[in-house]
Design a protein around this motif. Structure first.
Motif, PDB file in Angstrom:
ATOM      1  N   THR A   1       1.104  -6.280   6.543  1.00 23.67           N
ATOM      2  CA  THR A   1       1.304  -7.056   5.334  1.00 23.67           C
ATOM      3  C   THR A   1       0.035  -7.052   4.487  1.00 23.67           C
ATOM      4  N   THR A   2       0.215  -6.800   3.190  1.00 24.74           N
ATOM      5  CA  THR A   2      -0.925  -6.836   2.282  1.00 24.74           C
ATOM      6  C   THR A   2      -1.228  -8.276   1.914  1.00 24.74           C
TER       7      THR A   2
ATOM      8  N   THR B   1      -6.483 -14.670   9.628  1.00 22.75           N
ATOM      9  CA  THR B   1      -5.992 -14.144   8.353  1.00 22.75           C
ATOM     10  C   THR B   1      -7.157 -13.895   7.396  1.00 22.75           C
TER      11      THR B   1
END
Length: 259
Positions: free
Chosen positions: A2-3, A68
Motif C-alpha cells: 500500500t502506498t 507505519t
C-alpha cells in the motif's frame, strides 16, 4: 504494498554526496533542523520532511502506527532514489532513527539520536495520553503554549524570543489528527528488547537537564546495553538541545558523520 501519503520534504546539498536524513519529532516540522541542515548541506545531501499532519504534509493514514511512520520514511527514500542515509533525530525522531537502524540496517549508515528512548516508561505513556486528551479538549494552540513552556526555560525564552516564537509556530501548525496519531505511535513504541542488537554506528546524545524525553541515566543505560552506541552529554542543555546548544550539536554532527 500500500502506498502511504507522501511527506512534504526539502532536499538540499550536492546530488552525489552521502545522504543525511533529519527526522522531526512530535509538533515539529521541516524547519526544526534547519540550522543543522544548512551547516551540513555543503558536504552532504540533506533530507528534511514534515511528519503527517504537521506543516505541509497530508494527514496520517488510518490506523497510523509507529511501524507505519517508519515505512513512510523508507517509502520517501525509495521515491527519491536514496539507497542509504545517515539519520539524525530528537525525541520521537531519535527513537524512530534507532528503530529504522534495527529494521533497515542496510539502508542506514550512521545514527545520531538525541534525547530519546526505545520505549516510553509507564508514567511517560500516561503523560502522553494526558497530552492527547488536552489537545482534543483545549485545542492545539493552547497545548502548544504549554509544551513550549516546558521545552524551554523562562530565561532561555527571554533571551531567545525568535526560538520561542519558531517552536510555538511549528506546534500550532500541527493538526489534532496528526498530533494524536504520533502520540499513539509514541505510546505503543517498544523495541527495548531488541535495542542491543543494533549494529549501525550510533551516537546517543543526552541533554544534562532533560528529565522527560531522554534522561541522562536512561541514555547511559542504553549506551551500556548496545556495543554499537556511544554517549555524549551536552552540559547545561535541556530536551531541545539543538536550539539550546547549537554549536555543540553542530560539532557532534560534523565529527560523527564524517566518513
Amino acid at each position: 504494498m500500500t502506498t502511504l501519503p507522501p511527506f512534504h520534504h526539502v532536499l538540499t546539498g550536492p546530488a552525489d554526496a552521502p545522504c543525511v536524513t533529519f527526522i522531526p519529532g512530535i509538533g515539529n516540522d521541516v524547519g526544526f533542523w534547519a540550522e543543522q541542515a544548512e551547516g551540513l548541506a555543503t558536504h552532504y545531501r540533506v533530507l528534511r520532511f514534515d511528519p503527517w499532519g504537521h506543516g505541509a504534509s497530508p494527514q496520517p493514514p488510518e490506523d497510523c502506527s509507529f511501524a507505519t511512520i517508519a515505512k513512510g520514511v523508507v517509502q520517501l527514500w525509495d521515491q527519491l532514489g536514496i539507497e542509504r542515509s545517515a539519520l539524525v533525530g530528537l525525541g520521537f525522531g531519535g527513537s524512530l532513527a534507532l528503530a529504522l537502524g534495527l529494521e533497515h540496517e542496510e539502508r542506514v549508515s550512521r545514527i545520531v539520536a538525541f534525547c530519546c528512548r526505545p520505549r516510553q516508561p509507564d508514567d511517560r505513556r500516561q503523560f502522553w495520553r494526558a497530552r492527547s486528551e488536552a489537545a482534543e479538549r483545549d485545542g492545539i494552540e493552547a497545548l502548544a503554549d504549554i509544551t513550549v513552556d516546558r521545552w524551554l526555560s523562562p530565561d532561555f525564552r527571554a533571551g531567545h524570543p525568535q526560538v520561542d516564537s519558531l517552536l510555538r509556530r511549528m506546534m500550532k501548525g500541527t493538526s489534532l489528527q496528526g498530533y494524536q496519531a504520533y502520540v499513539r505511535a509514541f505510546i505503543e513504541m517498544d523495541f527495548s528488547e531488541r535495542f542491543a542488537q543494533l549494529r549501525v554506528p550510533t551516537l546517543l546524545v543526552a541533554g544534562e537537564h532533560d528529565h522527560g524525553g531522554g534522561p541522562v541515566p536512561d541514555m547511559q543505560a542504553m549506551a551500556a546495553q548496545c556495543p554499537a552506541a556511544t554517549l555524549r552529554v551536552i552540559a547545561g542543555a535541556g530536551h531541545i538541545c539543538n536550539y539550546e546548544a547549537p554549536a555543540e550539536v553542530e560539532r557532534l554532527l560534523n565529527d560523527f558523520l564524517r566518513p
